[in-house]
Design a protein around this motif. Sequence first.
Motif, short mmCIF file in Angstrom:
data_model
loop_
_atom_site.label_atom_id
_atom_site.label_comp_id
_atom_site.label_asym_id
_atom_site.label_seq_id
_atom_site.Cartn_x
_atom_site.Cartn_y
_atom_site.Cartn_z
N ARG A 57 0.84 -1.20 0.00
CA ARG A 57 0.00 0.00 0.00
C ARG A 57 0.88 1.25 0.00
NH1 ARG A 57 -5.21 0.33 0.28
NH2 ARG A 57 -5.46 -1.81 1.02
N ILE A 58 0.48 2.23 -0.79
CA ILE A 58 1.22 3.49 -0.89
C ILE A 58 1.07 4.26 0.43
CG2 ILE A 58 1.45 5.70 -2.10
CD1 ILE A 58 2.19 3.26 -3.81
N ARG A 59 2.21 4.60 1.01
CA ARG A 59 2.21 5.38 2.25
C ARG A 59 2.27 6.87 1.93
NH1 ARG A 59 7.38 2.65 4.66
NH2 ARG A 59 7.92 3.21 2.55
N TYR A 60 1.80 7.67 2.84
CA TYR A 60 1.79 9.13 2.65
C TYR A 60 3.19 9.64 2.37
CZ TYR A 60 0.72 14.04 3.40
OH TYR A 60 0.57 15.39 3.23
N ALA A 61 4.18 9.11 3.07
CA ALA A 61 5.57 9.57 2.91
C ALA A 61 6.12 9.29 1.51
CB ALA A 61 6.46 8.88 3.95
N GLU A 62 5.47 8.45 0.74
CA GLU A 62 5.94 8.12 -0.61
C GLU A 62 5.37 9.05 -1.67
OE1 GLU A 62 6.61 3.34 0.04
OE2 GLU A 62 4.58 4.09 -0.31
N THR A 63 4.51 9.99 -1.25
CA THR A 63 3.88 10.91 -2.20
C THR A 63 4.54 12.28 -2.17
OG1 THR A 63 2.18 11.60 -0.63
CG2 THR A 63 1.67 9.70 -2.01
N ASP A 64 4.31 13.02 -3.27
CA ASP A 64 4.86 14.38 -3.35
C ASP A 64 3.76 15.40 -3.06
OD1 ASP A 64 3.29 14.52 -5.67
OD2 ASP A 64 5.00 14.30 -7.02
N GLN A 65 4.05 16.66 -3.27
CA GLN A 65 3.11 17.73 -2.97
C GLN A 65 1.83 17.63 -3.81
OE1 GLN A 65 4.93 21.55 -3.13
NE2 GLN A 65 3.18 22.62 -2.29
N MET A 66 1.91 17.00 -4.97
CA MET A 66 0.73 16.85 -5.83
C MET A 66 -0.14 15.66 -5.40
SD MET A 66 2.35 17.68 -9.59
CE MET A 66 3.64 16.45 -9.45
N GLY A 67 0.36 14.87 -4.44
CA GLY A 67 -0.39 13.71 -3.98
C GLY A 67 -0.08 12.44 -4.76
N TYR A 68 0.90 12.53 -5.68
CA TYR A 68 1.32 11.38 -6.47
C TYR A 68 2.55 10.75 -5.85
CZ TYR A 68 -1.47 13.62 -10.18
OH TYR A 68 -2.48 14.19 -10.91
N VAL A 69 2.76 9.46 -6.13
CA VAL A 69 3.99 8.82 -5.67
C VAL A 69 5.16 9.53 -6.32
CG1 VAL A 69 5.37 6.71 -5.79
CG2 VAL A 69 2.95 6.58 -5.19
N TYR A 70 6.12 9.94 -5.51
CA TYR A 70 7.33 10.60 -5.99
C TYR A 70 8.07 9.64 -6.92
CZ TYR A 70 11.99 12.67 -5.80
OH TYR A 70 13.21 13.21 -6.13
N TYR A 71 8.52 10.14 -8.07
CA TYR A 71 9.10 9.28 -9.10
C TYR A 71 10.26 8.42 -8.61
CZ TYR A 71 13.19 12.26 -9.82
OH TYR A 71 14.36 12.94 -9.65
N GLY A 72 11.06 8.92 -7.71
CA GLY A 72 12.20 8.16 -7.20
C GLY A 72 11.81 6.94 -6.39
N ASN A 73 10.59 6.91 -5.90
CA ASN A 73 10.15 5.78 -5.09
C ASN A 73 9.87 4.53 -5.92
OD1 ASN A 73 10.36 6.88 -2.50
ND2 ASN A 73 8.45 8.00 -2.79
N TYR A 74 9.75 4.68 -7.23
CA TYR A 74 9.52 3.49 -8.06
C TYR A 74 10.72 2.55 -8.00
CZ TYR A 74 5.09 5.30 -9.57
OH TYR A 74 3.79 5.75 -9.57
N ALA A 75 11.92 3.08 -7.88
CA ALA A 75 13.10 2.22 -7.73
C ALA A 75 12.99 1.39 -6.45
CB ALA A 75 14.38 3.06 -7.71
N ALA A 76 12.44 1.98 -5.40
CA ALA A 76 12.22 1.24 -4.15
C ALA A 76 11.15 0.16 -4.33
CB ALA A 76 11.83 2.19 -3.02
#
Length: 136
Positions: A9-28
């Motif tokens: 599940r996507i955690r809040y800390a994995e999102t950016d200011q727009m509410g989307y998953v920050y692109y760098g987190n896909y590597a994780a």
Amino acid sequence: MFVHEHNTRIRYAETDQMGYVYYGNYAAFYEIGRTEMLRHTGITYKELEEMGVMLPVMELYSRYIKPATYDTLITIRTTIREKPGIRIKFEYEIFDEAGALLNTGNTQLVFVDRKKNKPCKPPQIFMDKMNPYFST
């Protein structure tokens, strides 16, 4: 070919200011997919390291199709299409709860002898786990 799916599940800390998953987190997410796929075979990254083998990432490619958002349950589908040798390539597809494709990517890793700091063949125990998924 070996295919494995893992949900997270996507955690809040994995999102950016727009509410989307920050692109760098896909590597994780790719790392989660790899780690859980290996664990499913009965061998873990930790066990490979204890055998003196490291698996550094040589290449990473990611294609963003649709944004993932906070609290979405995603499925990480990890595929190995070719029998591993000194190198191993993982392919990823990330889907949301409705089955929409959000992201695709791949990583190529190399088996490295920890003591010699040189590329090496995978441990035989690892290959024994992989062989049933690939025709010889």
